[in-house]
Design a protein around this motif. Structure first.
Motif, mmCIF file in Angstrom:
data_model
loop_
_atom_site.group_PDB
_atom_site.id
_atom_site.type_symbol
_atom_site.label_atom_id
_atom_site.label_comp_id
_atom_site.label_asym_id
_atom_site.label_seq_id
_atom_site.Cartn_x
_atom_site.Cartn_y
_atom_site.Cartn_z
ATOM 1 N N PRO A 284 0.822 -1.218 0.000
ATOM 2 C CA PRO A 284 0.000 0.000 0.000
ATOM 3 C C PRO A 284 0.853 1.264 0.000
ATOM 4 N N VAL A 285 0.417 2.218 -0.788
ATOM 5 C CA VAL A 285 1.024 3.548 -0.816
ATOM 6 C C VAL A 285 -0.121 4.520 -0.567
ATOM 7 N N GLY A 286 -0.060 5.277 0.528
ATOM 8 C CA GLY A 286 -1.211 6.100 0.870
ATOM 9 C C GLY A 286 -0.854 7.385 1.567
ATOM 10 N N ILE A 287 -1.912 8.064 1.953
ATOM 11 C CA ILE A 287 -1.785 9.345 2.635
ATOM 12 C C ILE A 287 -2.847 9.413 3.730
ATOM 13 N N GLU A 288 -2.501 10.075 4.820
ATOM 14 C CA GLU A 288 -3.434 10.274 5.928
ATOM 15 C C GLU A 288 -3.416 11.752 6.301
ATOM 16 N N MET A 289 -4.602 12.317 6.530
ATOM 17 C CA MET A 289 -4.712 13.729 6.893
ATOM 18 C C MET A 289 -5.560 13.903 8.133
ATOM 19 N N ARG A 290 -5.096 14.777 9.020
ATOM 20 C CA ARG A 290 -5.897 15.141 10.182
ATOM 21 C C ARG A 290 -6.856 16.242 9.735
ATOM 22 N N ALA B 259 -8.043 8.932 5.353
ATOM 23 C CA ALA B 259 -6.878 8.312 4.720
ATOM 24 C C ALA B 259 -7.313 7.601 3.453
ATOM 25 N N GLY B 260 -6.380 7.425 2.568
ATOM 26 C CA GLY B 260 -6.618 6.684 1.340
ATOM 27 C C GLY B 260 -5.327 6.044 0.880
ATOM 28 N N SER B 261 -5.463 4.956 0.129
ATOM 29 C CA SER B 261 -4.269 4.286 -0.379
ATOM 30 C C SER B 261 -4.570 3.598 -1.703
ATOM 31 N N VAL B 262 -3.519 3.380 -2.446
ATOM 32 C CA VAL B 262 -3.546 2.573 -3.666
ATOM 33 C C VAL B 262 -2.598 1.418 -3.405
ATOM 34 N N GLN B 263 -3.050 0.196 -3.765
ATOM 35 C CA GLN B 263 -2.270 -0.989 -3.413
ATOM 36 C C GLN B 263 -2.057 -1.884 -4.633
ATOM 37 N N PRO B 264 -0.894 -1.792 -5.279
ATOM 38 C CA PRO B 264 -0.587 -2.776 -6.321
ATOM 39 C C PRO B 264 -0.510 -4.162 -5.680
ATOM 40 N N THR B 265 -1.127 -5.149 -6.316
ATOM 41 C CA THR B 265 -1.153 -6.497 -5.749
ATOM 42 C C THR B 265 -0.711 -7.531 -6.777
ATOM 43 N N TYR B 266 -0.075 -8.574 -6.292
ATOM 44 C CA TYR B 266 0.333 -9.706 -7.123
ATOM 45 C C TYR B 266 -0.364 -10.952 -6.594
ATOM 46 N N LEU B 267 -1.007 -11.703 -7.480
ATOM 47 C CA LEU B 267 -1.756 -12.899 -7.115
ATOM 48 C C LEU B 267 -0.875 -14.131 -7.303
ATOM 49 N N PHE B 268 -0.666 -14.912 -6.237
ATOM 50 C CA PHE B 268 0.192 -16.086 -6.305
ATOM 51 C C PHE B 268 -0.514 -17.308 -6.880
ATOM 52 N N ASN B 269 -1.707 -17.595 -6.412
ATOM 53 C CA ASN B 269 -2.405 -18.787 -6.901
ATOM 54 C C ASN B 269 -3.522 -18.369 -7.847
ATOM 55 N N ARG B 270 -3.493 -18.927 -9.030
ATOM 56 C CA ARG B 270 -4.510 -18.572 -10.018
ATOM 57 C C ARG B 270 -5.249 -19.826 -10.474
ATOM 58 N N ASN B 271 -5.436 -20.782 -9.605
ATOM 59 C CA ASN B 271 -6.100 -22.027 -9.985
ATOM 60 C C ASN B 271 -7.529 -22.089 -9.455
ATOM 61 N N SER B 272 -8.167 -20.937 -9.293
ATOM 62 C CA SER B 272 -9.540 -20.890 -8.797
ATOM 63 C C SER B 272 -10.511 -21.378 -9.870
ATOM 64 N N TYR B 273 -11.684 -21.746 -9.435
ATOM 65 C CA TYR B 273 -12.724 -22.174 -10.363
ATOM 66 C C TYR B 273 -13.379 -20.960 -11.011
ATOM 67 N N LEU B 274 -13.687 -21.088 -12.297
ATOM 68 C CA LEU B 274 -14.382 -20.047 -13.061
ATOM 69 C C LEU B 274 -15.687 -20.610 -13.587
ATOM 70 N N LEU B 275 -16.696 -19.788 -13.621
ATOM 71 C CA LEU B 275 -17.969 -20.167 -14.220
ATOM 72 C C LEU B 275 -17.814 -20.135 -15.738
ATOM 73 N N THR B 276 -18.254 -21.182 -16.415
ATOM 74 C CA THR B 276 -18.143 -21.199 -17.872
ATOM 75 C C THR B 276 -19.089 -20.167 -18.475
ATOM 76 N N THR B 277 -18.824 -19.766 -19.719
ATOM 77 C CA THR B 277 -19.596 -18.692 -20.352
ATOM 78 C C THR B 277 -21.054 -19.066 -20.581
ATOM 79 N N ASP B 278 -21.385 -20.355 -20.596
ATOM 80 C CA ASP B 278 -22.798 -20.749 -20.717
ATOM 81 C C ASP B 278 -23.464 -20.907 -19.343
ATOM 82 N N TYR B 279 -22.732 -20.561 -18.279
ATOM 83 C CA TYR B 279 -23.217 -20.572 -16.890
ATOM 84 C C TYR B 279 -23.640 -21.958 -16.397
ATOM 85 N N SER B 280 -23.211 -23.031 -17.068
ATOM 86 C CA SER B 280 -23.680 -24.356 -16.674
ATOM 87 C C SER B 280 -22.648 -25.157 -15.886
ATOM 88 N N SER B 281 -21.382 -24.821 -15.998
ATOM 89 C CA SER B 281 -20.335 -25.605 -15.343
ATOM 90 C C SER B 281 -19.256 -24.693 -14.771
#
Length: 131
Positions: free
Chosen positions: A23-29, A41-63
Motif C-alpha cells: 500500500p502507498v497512501g496518505i493520511e490527513m488530520r 486516509a486513502g491508499s492505492v495498493q498494487p497487488t500480485y496474485l500467487f495462486n490462479r487455480n480458482s474455479y471459473l464459471l463457464t460462459t454458458d453458466y452451466s459448469s
C-alpha cells in the motif's frame, strides 16, 4: 465435470486468493488536537496474485472450470477510510469506517464476466510511533 445447475451430487468449491500487496497512501488530520483527532486516509495498493487455480464459471453458466490464464496476476486495489484517533500514552487507538475496491476485474479481458471485489467494514486499530 462440475455442474452449476442440475448436478447429481453437491460439491463445495473453495476460491482462495493469496496476494502480496504494497500500500502507498496518505493520511490527513481534519480536526483535533494532540489527544483526540478525526482523520481521513486513502491508499492505492498494487497487488500480485500467487495462486490462479480458482474455479471459473463457464460462459454458458452451466459448469465450472479452471483456467489460470484467465485470472490476472497483477491488480490494483484502492482504499478510503475515516476514523477517530485517541492518544493514550504512547499509543493511538483508532476506530472508523473503511471501504476498499479492486480497480481492475479479477479476470483478464479474454473472460467475458467481470468481478471487482469490494470490502467494507469498521477499522479498529492501535498504533505506536517508534522514535
Amino acid at each position: 465435470n462440475i455442474q452449476n445447475f442440475g448436478g447429481k451430487f453437491p460439491a463445495n468449491l473453495e476460491k482462495e486468493y493469496f496476494q502480496l500487496s504494497t500500500p502507498v497512501g496518505i493520511e490527513m488530520r481534519i480536526i483535533g488536537n494532540g489527544r483526540l483527532q478525526f482523520n481521513i486516509a486513502g491508499s492505492v495498493q498494487p497487488t500480485y496474485l500467487f495462486n490462479r487455480n480458482s474455479y471459473l464459471l463457464t460462459t454458458d453458466y452451466s459448469s465450472y472450470t479452471q483456467d489460470p490464464s484467465l485470472i490476472r496476476k497483477w491488480n490494483v486495489n484502492g482504499d478510503i477510510e475515516a476514523f477517530l484517533s485517541y492518544r493514550l500514552g504512547a499509543f493511538h487507538w483508532q476506530i472508523g469506517p473503511q471501504f476498499g475496491y479492486q480497480l481492475l476485474s479479477t479476470y483478464t479481458n479474454k473472460y467475458p464476466l467481470k468481478e471487482n471485489l469490494m470490502e467494507y467494514g469498521i477499522k479498529i486499530g492501535i498504533t505506536k510511533i517508534i522514535r
